[in-house]
Design an enzyme around this catalytic site. Structure first.
Site, mmCIF file in Angstrom:
data_model
loop_
_atom_site.group_PDB
_atom_site.id
_atom_site.type_symbol
_atom_site.label_atom_id
_atom_site.label_comp_id
_atom_site.label_asym_id
_atom_site.label_seq_id
_atom_site.Cartn_x
_atom_site.Cartn_y
_atom_site.Cartn_z
ATOM 1 C CG ASP A 1 -1.892 5.325 4.869
ATOM 2 O OD1 ASP A 1 -1.767 4.254 5.492
ATOM 3 O OD2 ASP A 1 -2.974 5.709 4.382
ATOM 4 C CG ASP B 1 -5.466 8.088 4.504
ATOM 5 O OD1 ASP B 1 -6.374 8.706 3.905
ATOM 6 O OD2 ASP B 1 -5.677 7.096 5.249
ATOM 7 N NE ARG C 1 -10.897 -1.022 3.779
ATOM 8 C CZ ARG C 1 -11.495 -1.220 4.947
ATOM 9 N NH1 ARG C 1 -12.667 -1.850 4.998
ATOM 10 N NH2 ARG C 1 -10.931 -0.810 6.071
ATOM 11 C CG ASP D 1 -9.889 7.737 6.573
ATOM 12 O OD1 ASP D 1 -8.813 7.668 5.932
ATOM 13 O OD2 ASP D 1 -9.950 7.965 7.796
ATOM 14 C CD GLU E 1 -6.653 5.375 2.405
ATOM 15 O OE1 GLU E 1 -7.636 5.479 3.151
ATOM 16 O OE2 GLU E 1 -5.496 5.136 2.830
ATOM 17 C CE LYS F 1 -6.570 8.881 7.921
ATOM 18 N NZ LYS F 1 -7.283 7.852 8.710
ATOM 19 C CE LYS G 1 -3.212 2.691 2.930
ATOM 20 N NZ LYS G 1 -4.071 2.717 4.132
HETATM 21 N N1 BES Z 1 -4.230 4.658 6.873
HETATM 22 C C1 BES Z 1 -5.409 4.449 7.652
HETATM 23 C C2 BES Z 1 -5.196 3.441 8.779
HETATM 24 C C3 BES Z 1 -4.490 3.969 9.999
HETATM 25 C C4 BES Z 1 -5.136 4.815 10.880
HETATM 26 C C5 BES Z 1 -3.216 3.547 10.297
HETATM 27 C C6 BES Z 1 -4.498 5.248 12.021
HETATM 28 C C7 BES Z 1 -2.578 3.967 11.445
HETATM 29 C C8 BES Z 1 -3.215 4.829 12.307
HETATM 30 C C9 BES Z 1 -6.524 3.889 6.765
HETATM 31 O O1 BES Z 1 -6.530 4.361 5.462
HETATM 32 C C10 BES Z 1 -7.803 4.298 7.386
HETATM 33 O O2 BES Z 1 -8.076 5.462 7.428
HETATM 34 N N2 BES Z 1 -8.581 3.330 7.862
HETATM 35 C C11 BES Z 1 -9.825 3.587 8.496
HETATM 36 C C12 BES Z 1 -10.824 2.595 7.984
HETATM 37 C C13 BES Z 1 -12.233 2.879 8.422
HETATM 38 C C14 BES Z 1 -12.754 4.122 7.744
HETATM 39 C C15 BES Z 1 -13.098 1.686 8.062
HETATM 40 C C16 BES Z 1 -9.625 3.423 10.004
HETATM 41 O O3 BES Z 1 -8.927 2.497 10.413
HETATM 42 O O4 BES Z 1 -10.144 4.241 10.749
HETATM 43 ZN ZN ZN Z 2 -4.779 4.940 4.679
HETATM 44 MN MN MN Z 3 -7.630 6.162 5.271
#
Ligand code: BES
Ligand code: ZN
Ligand code: MN
Length: 495
Positions: free
Chosen positions: A290, A272, A353, A349, A351, A279, A267
């Site tokens: 990210d 992000d 996947r 968010d 994104e 966010k 990834k």
């Molecule tokens: N890059 C983030 C995951 C992340 C968040 C890694 C905080 C480390 C610390 C990912 O793209 C994301 O935002 N995931 C969301 C998914 C949710 C919207 C289903 C998450 O984990 O909040």
């Molecule tokens: Zn992300």
């Molecule tokens: Mn995200």
């Protein structure tokens, strides 16, 4: 740093610094005793003073020790000799490397020939000297106007453990050094800010590997080329950004063409913001990390080429920036992935996947033996495992087990979560084949379930490194994980 095997004994070796172990309760190791014997008891005198107990991770320099050819002695505390395992060995080696970084010794020798690690062989210990010395000596200064002083220690030698062959000891050192340098490379890419490390910057790094190594061929797909392949999911992530997405494909040819490749997919979200599902502001800077999955793939490919692994390996990076904007994807938008499956994007968010699923469809063409994707995918992985453990999900139990063992051996641990049907059904959508989120619960598992729908044609595992890829707080910075695990996985494969 240069590494070599040197068999001269601790008391005779000519070096700026000879490092020897002292066990718990101030018990000198064989090598420490050898120095003691020729130095009118310099070490036992010190130990009797009570200044050094031999606790694991302790270190102390001794200067002016008579009767030896080394300028200094570095005492390293080894703790309980009977409980000295892989973890303790790494702790000891890292303490040694840290001490050397603070010293002015331009070369050093680790006198560890008599050391037994309870759960590892001697090749592991030797390779770990190089790996940990490289790792510990990494400093970031690229975007500081005042540069760090170079690390003083330029050359490190290791005594071959009794009974080991020189050739295999040297090979172990070389492996350790390559892995250590790849870990640092992954840290460096991770630490670079989002305004430097863009999708095209990552592509450039992959193209540099192609220039440096004969075994590597890199191909970079533009947005136009991805459009032609039908990668509507990946492209929906970059649509709000001025930075164009890239699909980066690095091929290492180490075996004949019939030998099926091992594939790594990273990834590479170079920043992000969350997109329209923006966010919150606090600590958003950390979303420059990210792309740590991508960094681990690029760095691993470099080490694979450097070590000329006799297998075929393909590294793929799905690189994009996730931004809000007038052309950005909106919650409720539906896109068609390369697989033909339609996806309802309920949260922009989620994104990671969306870029990975098209990369997973793309790699089908290679008829891979295994596919491992590496992604900072979910905050839920941080909630579950903290920073110590990478989350592992897989559609193949043998692959999962083997990756877990690789993580354990390299002290880069991963632990498996289930991919059961009950969780799959949380991704139902009223308007598309699948939704891109599964609700607030079991977030790491539902993200894995989403990916599994695009990885049905091969043995696949997913590593969620959201917790393990970087540290927050005062030690903020990328860790270079899971390069060690990935390298072990590939070193174990045969063509
Ligand atoms: N890059 C983030 C995951 C992340 C968040 C890694 C905080 C480390 C610390 C990912 O793209 C994301 O935002 N995931 C969301 C998914 C949710 C919207 C289903 C998450 O984990 O909040
Ligand atoms: Zn992300
Ligand atoms: Mn995200």
């Amino acid at each position: 740093m240069k590494f070599s095997i040197k068999s001269s004994s601790a008391e005779k070796i000519s070096t700026d610094c000879v490092a020897v172990i002292v066990w718990n309760k101030a018990t000198p190791s064989e090598e420490a005793r050898a120095i003691d014997g020729v130095s009118s008891k310099a070490i036992s005198k010190l130990l009797r003073s009570g200044d050094f107990a031999g606790k694991l991770g302790e270190s102390l320099f001794l200067h002016g020790v008579a009767g030896i050819n080394a300028r200094r002695v570095l005492l390293l505390g080894g703790g309980d000799k009977k409980k000295f395992n892989g973890k303790s060995a790494s702790k000891l080696l890292r303490a040694g490397a840290k001490a050397l970084c603070k010293s002015n010794a331009s070369n050093a020798h680790f006198a560890l020939a008599s050391v037994k690690v309870s759960d590892r062989d001697s090749a592991w210990l030797i390779s770990r000297v190089a790996r940990d010395s490289e790792d510990v000596s990494y400093r970031y200064d690229t975007t500081k106007s005042k540069k760090n002083k170079p690390v003083p220690t330029k050359a490190i030698s290791v005594a071959p453990p009794s009974g080991s062959r020189r050739k295999s000891a040297e090979a172990a050192l070389k492996r350790g050094q390559s892995v250590g340098r790849a870990v640092n490379r992954a840290k460096q890419l991770g630490n670079l800010p989002g305004n430097i490390c863009t999708p095209s910057y990552l592509a450039k790094q992959a193209q540099n590997l192609d220039k440096r190594h004969r075994s590597i061929t890199t191909r970079v797909l533009t947005e136009k080329q991805m459009q032609r392949l039908g990668m509507g999911s990946l492209l929906s992530v970059s649509s709000g950004s001025a930075e164009e997405a890239r699909l980066i494909v690095m091929q290492h040819k180490g075996a004949n063409t019939q030998s099926k490749p091992h594939v790594l997919v990273g990834k590479g979200i170079t920043f992000d913001t969350g997109g329209i599902s923006l966010k919150p502001g606090s600590a958003m800077d950390e979303m420059k990390f990210d792309m740590c999955g991508a960094a681990s793939v690029i760095a691993t490919m470099g080490a694979v080429a450097e070590l000329k692994l006799p297998i075929n390996v393909i590294g793929v990076v799905a690189a994009a920036e996730n931004m809000p904007g007038s052309k950005a994807t909106k919650p409720g938008d539906i896109v068609t992935s390369m697989s033909g499956k339609t996806i309802e994007i309920l949260n922009t968010d989620a994104e990671g996947r969306l870029v990975l699923c098209d990369a997973l469809s793309y790699v089908e063409r290679f008829k891979p033996k295994t596919v491992v994707d590496i992604a900072t995918l979910t905050g839920a992985a941080v909630a579950t495992f903290g920073s110590h453990v990478t989350a592992l999900l897989s559609n193949n139990d043998a692959l999962a087990k083997s990756l877990r063992q690789c993580g354990e051996k390299t002290l880069d641990p991963a632990w498996q979560l289930p991919l059961w049907d009950e969780y799959q059904s949380m991704l139902k959508s009223n308007f598309a084949d699948i939704a891109n989120i599964g609700g607030p619960r079991a977030g790491t598992i539902t993200a894995g379930c989403f990916l599994s729908r695009f990885a049905e044609k091969y043995h696949w595992a997913h590593l969620d490194i959201a917790g393990s890829a970087w540290n927050s707080g005062v030690r903020k910075g990328a860790t270079g994980r899971p390069v060690s695990l990935l390298m072990e996985h590939l070193l174990n494969q045969k063509a």
